[in-house]
Design a protein around this motif. Structure first.
Motif, short mmCIF file in Angstrom:
data_model
loop_
_atom_site.label_atom_id
_atom_site.label_comp_id
_atom_site.label_asym_id
_atom_site.label_seq_id
_atom_site.Cartn_x
_atom_site.Cartn_y
_atom_site.Cartn_z
N LEU A 4 -2.92 -0.09 4.88
CA LEU A 4 -2.31 -1.38 5.20
C LEU A 4 -2.63 -2.40 4.12
O LEU A 4 -3.75 -2.42 3.60
N VAL A 5 -1.65 -3.23 3.80
CA VAL A 5 -1.88 -4.37 2.91
C VAL A 5 -1.37 -5.60 3.64
O VAL A 5 -0.28 -5.61 4.21
N VAL A 6 -2.21 -6.65 3.68
CA VAL A 6 -1.85 -7.91 4.34
C VAL A 6 -1.83 -8.99 3.28
O VAL A 6 -2.75 -9.09 2.46
N THR A 7 -0.76 -9.80 3.27
CA THR A 7 -0.62 -10.84 2.25
C THR A 7 -0.43 -12.21 2.91
O THR A 7 -0.10 -12.30 4.09
N LYS B 209 1.80 -10.18 -6.60
CA LYS B 209 2.33 -8.83 -6.54
C LYS B 209 1.32 -7.87 -5.91
O LYS B 209 0.12 -8.05 -6.01
N ILE B 210 1.87 -6.84 -5.30
CA ILE B 210 1.09 -5.72 -4.79
C ILE B 210 1.27 -4.61 -5.81
O ILE B 210 2.40 -4.20 -6.08
N ASP B 211 0.17 -4.16 -6.40
CA ASP B 211 0.25 -3.20 -7.49
C ASP B 211 -0.18 -1.81 -7.06
O ASP B 211 -1.19 -1.64 -6.37
N SER C 87 6.64 -7.18 -4.16
CA SER C 87 6.51 -8.59 -3.81
C SER C 87 5.56 -8.76 -2.62
O SER C 87 5.64 -8.00 -1.66
N ILE C 88 4.69 -9.78 -2.69
CA ILE C 88 3.81 -10.05 -1.54
C ILE C 88 4.59 -10.73 -0.41
O ILE C 88 4.10 -10.81 0.71
#
Length: 149
Positions: free
Chosen positions: A75-78, A106-108, A117-118
């Protein structure tokens, strides 16, 4: 036809094998199936938090204009702008590596250079061609924590 075995032919064969083995390894999954392709199980992404699945995430853990990666939950939370929280799958749509960092909006995914894109998870730079899968974020009434489903 008889093939002559010479020292030179043996050395050429050894040299070719020395080149081919790393090449094949680089093109393979590089793991034993216990983790995502391209990210060895012993070397998970380094950015992010440690909040267990199903628990709330403090909003203070998510920087404005950045984010946090939770590798175990994939999971990635922005937080693209103050008070706006987004969540996406942390699995790159190119070859299923885990994304490794969130910076500069940015999410890399450093496995092959894809950037997302975040704000909406869309591809900003390939080789990925599909966006990250979006998740549902619910912010607490107090605004100090969030949950993702």
């Amino acid at each position: 036809m008889e093939i002559e075995t010479s020292r030179r032919n043996v050395l050429y064969g050894v040299a070719a094998a020395g080149f081919a083995v790393p090449l094949v390894a680089a093109c393979g999954s590089g793991d034993d199936g216990s983790g995502p392709v391209g990210v060895p199980a012993s070397d998970p992404p380094t950015s992010g938090g440690t909040t267990p699945a199903g628990e709330s995430i403090p909003t203070s853990d998510i920087p404005v204009g950045g984010g946090a990666i939770y590798p175990e939950e994939k999971l990635v939370v922005t937080q693209p702008t103050a008070g706006e929280f987004k969540a996406f799958s942390a699995v790159c749509t190119h070859q299923q590596c885990l994304v490794t960092k969130v910076e500069d909006g940015k999410i890399d995914c450093t496995c092959h250079g894809s950037e997302y894109s975040i704000t909406d998870g869309s591809v900003e730079r390939g080789p990925a061609s599909k966006p990250l899968a979006e998740k549902t974020v619910t912010v607490s009434a107090a605004g100090d924590s969030l949950t993702v489903s």
